[in-house]
Design a protein around this motif. Structure first.
Motif, PDB file in Angstrom:
ATOM      1  N   THR A 198      32.899   6.587 -46.504  1.00 25.09           N
ATOM      2  CA  THR A 198      32.814   6.416 -47.953  1.00 25.09           C
ATOM      3  C   THR A 198      31.710   5.432 -48.318  1.00 25.09           C
ATOM      4  O   THR A 198      30.898   5.688 -49.214  1.00 25.09           O
ATOM      5  CB  THR A 198      34.159   5.923 -48.517  1.00 25.09           C
ATOM      6  OG1 THR A 198      35.167   6.902 -48.248  1.00 25.09           O
ATOM      7  CG2 THR A 198      34.074   5.696 -50.017  1.00 25.09           C
ATOM      8  N   ARG A 219      45.705  13.684 -46.073  1.00 28.15           N
ATOM      9  CA  ARG A 219      44.457  12.943 -45.909  1.00 28.15           C
ATOM     10  C   ARG A 219      43.824  13.221 -44.555  1.00 28.15           C
ATOM     11  O   ARG A 219      42.608  13.397 -44.444  1.00 28.15           O
ATOM     12  CB  ARG A 219      44.710  11.438 -46.049  1.00 28.15           C
ATOM     13  CG  ARG A 219      45.134  10.997 -47.426  1.00 28.15           C
ATOM     14  CD  ARG A 219      44.958   9.498 -47.604  1.00 28.15           C
ATOM     15  NE  ARG A 219      45.755   8.697 -46.701  1.00 28.15           N
ATOM     16  CZ  ARG A 219      46.971   8.231 -46.982  1.00 28.15           C
ATOM     17  NH1 ARG A 219      47.528   8.522 -48.141  1.00 28.15           N
ATOM     18  NH2 ARG A 219      47.608   7.474 -46.121  1.00 28.15           N
ATOM     19  N   ALA A 269      38.939   6.909 -50.065  1.00 31.40           N
ATOM     20  CA  ALA A 269      39.093   7.123 -48.628  1.00 31.40           C
ATOM     21  C   ALA A 269      40.488   7.584 -48.242  1.00 31.40           C
ATOM     22  O   ALA A 269      40.653   8.289 -47.250  1.00 31.40           O
ATOM     23  CB  ALA A 269      38.751   5.840 -47.866  1.00 31.40           C
ATOM     24  N   MET A 270      41.507   7.195 -49.037  1.00 29.02           N
ATOM     25  CA  MET A 270      42.881   7.475 -48.641  1.00 29.02           C
ATOM     26  C   MET A 270      43.660   8.313 -49.644  1.00 29.02           C
ATOM     27  O   MET A 270      44.823   8.620 -49.424  1.00 29.02           O
ATOM     28  CB  MET A 270      43.614   6.155 -48.372  1.00 29.02           C
ATOM     29  CG  MET A 270      43.056   5.437 -47.157  1.00 29.02           C
ATOM     30  SD  MET A 270      43.868   3.848 -46.826  1.00 29.02           S
ATOM     31  CE  MET A 270      42.865   2.755 -47.820  1.00 29.02           C
ATOM     32  N   THR A 274      41.661   6.648 -40.657  1.00 34.71           N
ATOM     33  CA  THR A 274      41.554   5.863 -41.886  1.00 34.71           C
ATOM     34  C   THR A 274      40.325   4.962 -41.853  1.00 34.71           C
ATOM     35  O   THR A 274      39.576   4.877 -42.836  1.00 34.71           O
ATOM     36  CB  THR A 274      42.820   5.007 -42.086  1.00 34.71           C
ATOM     37  OG1 THR A 274      43.950   5.872 -42.213  1.00 34.71           O
ATOM     38  CG2 THR A 274      42.711   4.157 -43.353  1.00 34.71           C
ATOM     39  N   GLU A 275      40.095   4.300 -40.727  1.00 32.65           N
ATOM     40  CA  GLU A 275      38.909   3.447 -40.597  1.00 32.65           C
ATOM     41  C   GLU A 275      37.633   4.260 -40.750  1.00 32.65           C
ATOM     42  O   GLU A 275      36.677   3.841 -41.409  1.00 32.65           O
ATOM     43  CB  GLU A 275      38.931   2.742 -39.240  1.00 32.65           C
ATOM     44  CG  GLU A 275      40.037   1.706 -39.102  1.00 32.65           C
ATOM     45  CD  GLU A 275      40.327   1.320 -37.664  1.00 32.65           C
ATOM     46  OE1 GLU A 275      41.191   0.459 -37.454  1.00 32.65           O
ATOM     47  OE2 GLU A 275      39.683   1.898 -36.746  1.00 32.65           O
ATOM     48  N   CYS A 276      37.630   5.450 -40.147  1.00 33.80           N
ATOM     49  CA  CYS A 276      36.442   6.300 -40.225  1.00 33.80           C
ATOM     50  C   CYS A 276      36.185   6.758 -41.661  1.00 33.80           C
ATOM     51  O   CYS A 276      35.042   6.791 -42.119  1.00 33.80           O
ATOM     52  CB  CYS A 276      36.615   7.497 -39.294  1.00 33.80           C
ATOM     53  SG  CYS A 276      35.060   8.316 -38.871  1.00 33.80           S
ATOM     54  N   ARG A 277      37.250   7.112 -42.384  1.00 31.87           N
ATOM     55  CA  ARG A 277      37.071   7.535 -43.779  1.00 31.87           C
ATOM     56  C   ARG A 277      36.529   6.404 -44.639  1.00 31.87           C
ATOM     57  O   ARG A 277      35.672   6.623 -45.505  1.00 31.87           O
ATOM     58  CB  ARG A 277      38.394   8.054 -44.338  1.00 31.87           C
ATOM     59  CG  ARG A 277      38.718   9.487 -43.942  1.00 31.87           C
ATOM     60  CD  ARG A 277      39.871  10.033 -44.777  1.00 31.87           C
ATOM     61  NE  ARG A 277      41.099   9.309 -44.509  1.00 31.87           N
ATOM     62  CZ  ARG A 277      41.977   9.658 -43.575  1.00 31.87           C
ATOM     63  NH1 ARG A 277      41.744  10.713 -42.814  1.00 31.87           N
ATOM     64  NH2 ARG A 277      43.081   8.960 -43.391  1.00 31.87           N
ATOM     65  N   LEU A 278      37.016   5.195 -44.431  1.00 40.27           N
ATOM     66  CA  LEU A 278      36.499   4.053 -45.179  1.00 40.27           C
ATOM     67  C   LEU A 278      35.020   3.836 -44.889  1.00 40.27           C
ATOM     68  O   LEU A 278      34.213   3.614 -45.806  1.00 40.27           O
ATOM     69  CB  LEU A 278      37.294   2.792 -44.823  1.00 40.27           C
ATOM     70  CG  LEU A 278      38.674   2.653 -45.458  1.00 40.27           C
ATOM     71  CD1 LEU A 278      39.463   1.544 -44.773  1.00 40.27           C
ATOM     72  CD2 LEU A 278      38.561   2.373 -46.955  1.00 40.27           C
ATOM     73  N   LEU A 300      37.959   1.985 -53.106  1.00 42.97           N
ATOM     74  CA  LEU A 300      37.845   2.391 -51.708  1.00 42.97           C
ATOM     75  C   LEU A 300      39.121   3.073 -51.234  1.00 42.97           C
ATOM     76  O   LEU A 300      39.072   4.103 -50.558  1.00 42.97           O
ATOM     77  CB  LEU A 300      37.570   1.167 -50.825  1.00 42.97           C
ATOM     78  CG  LEU A 300      36.128   0.850 -50.471  1.00 42.97           C
ATOM     79  CD1 LEU A 300      36.074  -0.406 -49.625  1.00 42.97           C
ATOM     80  CD2 LEU A 300      35.450   2.008 -49.766  1.00 42.97           C
ATOM     81  N   PRO A 337      36.392  17.680 -44.163  1.00 45.39           N
ATOM     82  CA  PRO A 337      35.328  16.729 -44.470  1.00 45.39           C
ATOM     83  C   PRO A 337      33.995  17.434 -44.688  1.00 45.39           C
ATOM     84  O   PRO A 337      33.841  18.606 -44.376  1.00 45.39           O
ATOM     85  CB  PRO A 337      35.271  15.875 -43.196  1.00 45.39           C
ATOM     86  CG  PRO A 337      35.651  16.838 -42.115  1.00 45.39           C
ATOM     87  CD  PRO A 337      36.661  17.777 -42.725  1.00 45.39           C
ATOM     88  N   HIS A 342      41.956  -3.045 -42.779  1.00 44.10           N
ATOM     89  CA  HIS A 342      41.175  -1.968 -42.157  1.00 44.10           C
ATOM     90  C   HIS A 342      39.709  -2.384 -41.987  1.00 44.10           C
ATOM     91  O   HIS A 342      39.085  -2.061 -40.959  1.00 44.10           O
ATOM     92  CB  HIS A 342      41.255  -0.700 -43.005  1.00 44.10           C
ATOM     93  CG  HIS A 342      42.575   0.000 -42.933  1.00 44.10           C
ATOM     94  ND1 HIS A 342      43.153   0.366 -41.737  1.00 44.10           N
ATOM     95  CD2 HIS A 342      43.431   0.419 -43.907  1.00 44.10           C
ATOM     96  CE1 HIS A 342      44.301   0.977 -41.965  1.00 44.10           C
ATOM     97  NE2 HIS A 342      44.495   1.013 -43.267  1.00 44.10           N
TER      98      HIS A 342
END
Length: 219
Positions: A161, A118, A179-180, A154-158, A175, A123, A194
């Motif tokens: 999204t 992940r 995201a994960m 992880t926070e950035c991917r959420l 989500l 990206p 998160h």
């Protein structure tokens, strides 16, 4: 070769995980307490950290907090406690995933591979701009009004999204999957933890809770 730092005060746990991770193709180093873990971060420069919560000198939660001040390295927390509160405490301090002891070393290796997959996924390159917020998907950087916000991967991917589809309501499980990754195994409360961190770090709240369903980004 990707590097994994194992932090646990039980030498047998370190030895077992070293053996399984080495067999899976990882370079490893071990630390038996929090102080040595922080030193190993500088000298070993790991791609991922397996971090026990209960440590002498400095406990795992404090280590996680300290690391998140300067690093986005993925962290998998190990805890002997099985309560949801303990698991969420690790996530609240910046961990990407967790495992409860006792666990299968093979499961730990699978979690390491999933978290690294992940974190290293390529990206989209296009900047995401919503009002004063700009998200750079390549650098995992978020700025609001020109001020950089320090988020975990992880926070950035959420956030990315949701920000790519403002107004759309995302279920928690959706989500987590988007995201994960499809192989993420966690509680709905994992996403909640998160999101709570995101709101605190952003200093503004573009994320709306849709009760009984999930979350949406408010443009």
């Amino acid at each position: 070769m990707r590097r994994v730092l194992i932090v646990d005060d039980d030498p047998k746990v370190c030895e077992t995980l070293d053996r399984y991770l080495s067999h899976a193709g990882y370079a490893t180093a071990s630390a038996l307490d929090g102080k040595k873990a922080l030193e190993a971060m500088r000298t070993f420069a790991p791609n991922l950290i397996v971090l026990d919560v209960m440590l002498p000198e400095v406990d795992g939660l404090e280590i996680c907090r300290k690391l998140r001040e300067t690093s986005k390295v993925p962290i998998i927390m190990l805890t002997a406690r099985s309560t949801e509160r303990d698991k969420l405490a690790g996530l609240a301090n910046g961990a990407d995933d967790y495992l409860t002891k006792p666990f299968s070393p093979r499961e730990l290796v699978a979690r390491v591979e999933a978290v690294l997959r992940r974190s290293s996924a390529t990206p989209e390159t296009k900047l995401i701009v919503q009002g004063e917020m700009t998200i750079d998907p390549q650098r995992f950087e978020v700025t609001i009004g020109g001020e950089k916000k320090e988020l975990t991967a992880t926070e950035c991917r959420l956030l990315m999204t949701m920000a790519r589809a403002p107004g759309r309501v995302f279920r928690r499980d959706e989500l987590a999957r988007l995201a994960m990754g499809d192989d993420f195994e966690g509680l709905d409360r994992t996403v909640d933890a998160h999101i709570k961190n995101l709101r605190k770090k952003l200093g503004t709240d573009p994320i709306a809770t849709v009760f009984g369903i999930g979350y949406k980004f408010v443009a």
